[in-house]
Design a protein around this motif. Structure first.
Motif, PDB file in Angstrom:
ATOM      1  N   GLU A 170     -38.947 -14.104  58.436  1.00 36.49           N
ATOM      2  CA  GLU A 170     -39.335 -13.160  59.488  1.00 36.49           C
ATOM      3  C   GLU A 170     -40.420 -12.269  58.903  1.00 36.49           C
ATOM      4  N   PRO A 171     -41.691 -12.469  59.311  1.00 39.45           N
ATOM      5  CA  PRO A 171     -42.757 -11.608  58.790  1.00 39.45           C
ATOM      6  C   PRO A 171     -42.768 -10.262  59.484  1.00 39.45           C
ATOM      7  N   GLY A 172     -43.246  -9.245  58.787  1.00 34.89           N
ATOM      8  CA  GLY A 172     -43.347  -7.915  59.378  1.00 34.89           C
ATOM      9  C   GLY A 172     -44.454  -7.125  58.722  1.00 34.89           C
ATOM     10  N   ARG A 173     -44.370  -5.813  58.812  1.00 32.08           N
ATOM     11  CA  ARG A 173     -45.399  -4.925  58.289  1.00 32.08           C
ATOM     12  C   ARG A 173     -45.268  -4.821  56.774  1.00 32.08           C
ATOM     13  N   LEU A 174     -46.062  -5.625  56.061  1.00 29.94           N
ATOM     14  CA  LEU A 174     -46.026  -5.696  54.599  1.00 29.94           C
ATOM     15  C   LEU A 174     -44.628  -6.037  54.090  1.00 29.94           C
ATOM     16  N   VAL A 175     -43.989  -6.966  54.794  1.00 26.54           N
ATOM     17  CA  VAL A 175     -42.652  -7.415  54.413  1.00 26.54           C
ATOM     18  C   VAL A 175     -42.460  -8.841  54.912  1.00 26.54           C
ATOM     19  N   ILE A 176     -41.734  -9.625  54.123  1.00 25.72           N
ATOM     20  CA  ILE A 176     -41.267 -10.937  54.549  1.00 25.72           C
ATOM     21  C   ILE A 176     -39.764 -10.959  54.333  1.00 25.72           C
ATOM     22  N   GLU A 177     -39.032 -11.247  55.393  1.00 28.96           N
ATOM     23  CA  GLU A 177     -37.578 -11.265  55.311  1.00 28.96           C
ATOM     24  C   GLU A 177     -37.082 -12.707  55.370  1.00 28.96           C
ATOM     25  N   ILE A 178     -36.101 -13.020  54.558  1.00 26.22           N
ATOM     26  CA  ILE A 178     -35.412 -14.310  54.613  1.00 26.22           C
ATOM     27  C   ILE A 178     -34.039 -14.049  55.218  1.00 26.22           C
ATOM     28  N   ARG A 179     -33.780 -14.688  56.345  1.00 22.60           N
ATOM     29  CA  ARG A 179     -32.569 -14.366  57.095  1.00 22.60           C
ATOM     30  C   ARG A 179     -31.980 -15.617  57.750  1.00 22.60           C
ATOM     31  N   PRO A 180     -30.755 -15.512  58.285  1.00 23.61           N
ATOM     32  CA  PRO A 180     -30.147 -16.666  58.956  1.00 23.61           C
ATOM     33  C   PRO A 180     -30.928 -17.075  60.210  1.00 23.61           C
ATOM     34  N   THR A 181     -30.806 -18.340  60.550  1.00 24.75           N
ATOM     35  CA  THR A 181     -31.440 -18.867  61.749  1.00 24.75           C
ATOM     36  C   THR A 181     -30.538 -18.654  62.969  1.00 24.75           C
ATOM     37  N   GLY A 182     -31.074 -18.968  64.142  1.00 29.42           N
ATOM     38  CA  GLY A 182     -30.251 -19.005  65.352  1.00 29.42           C
ATOM     39  C   GLY A 182     -30.173 -17.718  66.130  1.00 29.42           C
ATOM     40  N   MET A 183     -30.766 -16.650  65.634  1.00 34.62           N
ATOM     41  CA  MET A 183     -30.725 -15.381  66.359  1.00 34.62           C
ATOM     42  C   MET A 183     -32.033 -14.656  66.139  1.00 34.62           C
ATOM     43  N   ASP A 184     -32.505 -13.983  67.202  1.00 34.57           N
ATOM     44  CA  ASP A 184     -33.646 -13.088  67.076  1.00 34.57           C
ATOM     45  C   ASP A 184     -33.446 -11.956  68.078  1.00 34.57           C
ATOM     46  N   LYS A 185     -34.363 -11.020  68.095  1.00 36.00           N
ATOM     47  CA  LYS A 185     -34.183  -9.850  68.957  1.00 36.00           C
ATOM     48  C   LYS A 185     -34.194 -10.224  70.431  1.00 36.00           C
ATOM     49  N   GLY A 186     -34.928 -11.279  70.776  1.00 36.96           N
ATOM     50  CA  GLY A 186     -34.964 -11.713  72.164  1.00 36.96           C
ATOM     51  C   GLY A 186     -33.627 -12.257  72.627  1.00 36.96           C
ATOM     52  N   ARG A 187     -33.023 -13.116  71.818  1.00 39.07           N
ATOM     53  CA  ARG A 187     -31.717 -13.673  72.181  1.00 39.07           C
ATOM     54  C   ARG A 187     -30.658 -12.577  72.223  1.00 39.07           C
ATOM     55  N   ALA A 188     -30.745 -11.646  71.279  1.00 41.85           N
ATOM     56  CA  ALA A 188     -29.786 -10.540  71.268  1.00 41.85           C
ATOM     57  C   ALA A 188     -29.917  -9.705  72.537  1.00 41.85           C
ATOM     58  N   LEU A 189     -31.165  -9.426  72.945  1.00 40.29           N
ATOM     59  CA  LEU A 189     -31.369  -8.626  74.152  1.00 40.29           C
ATOM     60  C   LEU A 189     -30.968  -9.406  75.395  1.00 40.29           C
ATOM     61  N   ASP A 190     -31.272 -10.710  75.451  1.00 43.37           N
ATOM     62  CA  ASP A 190     -30.827 -11.555  76.576  1.00 43.37           C
ATOM     63  C   ASP A 190     -29.331 -11.389  76.813  1.00 43.37           C
ATOM     64  N   ALA A 191     -28.563 -11.567  75.731  1.00 46.76           N
ATOM     65  CA  ALA A 191     -27.107 -11.532  75.849  1.00 46.76           C
ATOM     66  C   ALA A 191     -26.619 -10.149  76.273  1.00 46.76           C
ATOM     67  N   PHE A 192     -27.253  -9.112  75.745  1.00 39.36           N
ATOM     68  CA  PHE A 192     -26.809  -7.754  76.074  1.00 39.36           C
ATOM     69  C   PHE A 192     -27.095  -7.427  77.543  1.00 39.36           C
ATOM     70  N   LEU A 193     -28.256  -7.829  78.031  1.00 42.22           N
ATOM     71  CA  LEU A 193     -28.582  -7.575  79.436  1.00 42.22           C
ATOM     72  C   LEU A 193     -27.579  -8.266  80.356  1.00 42.22           C
ATOM     73  N   ALA A 194     -27.212  -9.494  80.004  1.00 46.46           N
ATOM     74  CA  ALA A 194     -26.228 -10.219  80.813  1.00 46.46           C
ATOM     75  C   ALA A 194     -24.858  -9.552  80.734  1.00 46.46           C
ATOM     76  N   GLU A 195     -24.477  -9.156  79.535  1.00 46.94           N
ATOM     77  CA  GLU A 195     -23.180  -8.493  79.335  1.00 46.94           C
ATOM     78  C   GLU A 195     -23.046  -7.241  80.187  1.00 46.94           C
ATOM     79  N   ARG A 196     -24.132  -6.460  80.267  1.00 41.08           N
ATOM     80  CA  ARG A 196     -24.073  -5.174  80.978  1.00 41.08           C
ATOM     81  C   ARG A 196     -24.483  -5.280  82.450  1.00 41.08           C
ATOM     82  N   GLY A 197     -24.826  -6.467  82.907  1.00 43.22           N
ATOM     83  CA  GLY A 197     -25.249  -6.609  84.295  1.00 43.22           C
ATOM     84  C   GLY A 197     -26.439  -5.721  84.610  1.00 43.22           C
TER      85      GLY A 197
END
Length: 265
Positions: A170-197
């Motif tokens: 996951e690249p960012g502002r002068l940073v490179i992160e190594i993290r698990p696959t299968g999740m990103d901020k978009g998927r997290a927000l998708d699920a939260f919007l559905a959860e809260r209607g």
């Protein structure tokens, strides 16, 4: 959103959005004005959610404000940390165990960085820094003698290490992160919007990792607003945002104005 606040979800990133970017990520702290605005909004809207690459508990700890409301004081706040793999709610963090590849990355990163001729930071020293997030590791070059040059040197070896361990970069502002696959901020927000209607949504971010959340706002089909916390380091996000403000101070002002509009409707 103002006419129907009970159906609104307010989503925000942490670093660069609620908190100014600083040389050492451990020194990041929430802008007190942003925390105060979120505390007001928490009692007015359907939900306030922070979606961050940080561990959820770290965002809460760095969101403390002396003499005023901090993030833990925001009514009903949910923090989706580690890009949505962790959840902080009502003072409790829930998350799955980290994948086994993280342990290998943790062991090999210092050796890899040294083999590339890049010094590691010590206390107050310049160099490349490793931030251990528990289920992910971030390599920061902000304190290196040549931050952009160090980032270029690291990009390919870190991508190779991530691939070998079943993780992703996951690249960012002068940073490179190594993290698990299968999740990103978009998927997290998708699920939260559905959860809260949700019936409307605002998301504010500052970096490339927030693009996925911007896309989630658009594909939701809801009345939505994307906000860029602008910086000189990341310019592409502003072109994709509905609203551009100047850094965390601008985000705080926008959130405060939104709270005032809802209170005065």
């Amino acid at each position: 959103m103002i006419a129907d606040p009970g159906g609104a979800v307010i989503g925000v990133d942490f670093d660069g959005t609620l908190s100014p970017i600083v040389p050492d990520p451990a020194d990041a702290r929430v802008d007190p004005r942003a925390a105060a605005a979120l505390a007001r909004l928490g009692g007015l809207v359907g939900a306030v959610v922070i979606v961050t690459g940080r561990p959820a508990a770290t965002a809460i700890a760095y969101g403390e404000v002396a003499g005023g409301p901090g993030l833990a004081d925001v009514p009903g706040l949910v923090v989706l940390g580690q890009y949505g793999l962790e959840r902080w709610e009502d003072g409790r963090v829930t998350s799955p165990p980290p994948p086994p590849g993280v342990a290998r990355v943790r062991a090999e990163l210092p050796i890899l960085i040294a083999s590339l001729g890049l010094p590691l930071t010590g206390d107050g020293d310049s160099g490349v820094g490793i931030e251990d997030k528990g289920r992910a590791l971030a390599v920061h070059t902000r304190r290196a003698a040549d931050p952009e040059g160090a980032l270029r040197v690291l990009r390919e070896p870190l991508a190779k290490l991530a691939a070998e361990t079943g993780l992703t970069v996951e690249p960012g502002r002068l940073v490179i992160e190594i993290r698990p696959t299968g999740m990103d901020k978009g998927r997290a927000l998708d699920a939260f919007l559905a959860e809260r209607g949700a019936r409307s949504v605002l998301f504010a971010g500052d970096d490339l990792g927030d693009l996925a959340a911007f896309e989630a706002v658009r594909r939701s089909g809801l009345p939505g607003v994307t906000v860029c916390s602008a910086s000189a380091e990341v310019t592409g996000l502003a072109a994709l945002a509905d609203v551009v403000v100047e850094g965390p101070a601008g985000v705080a002002a926008l959130l405060s104005a939104l709270a005032g509009a809802v209170e005065g409707r």
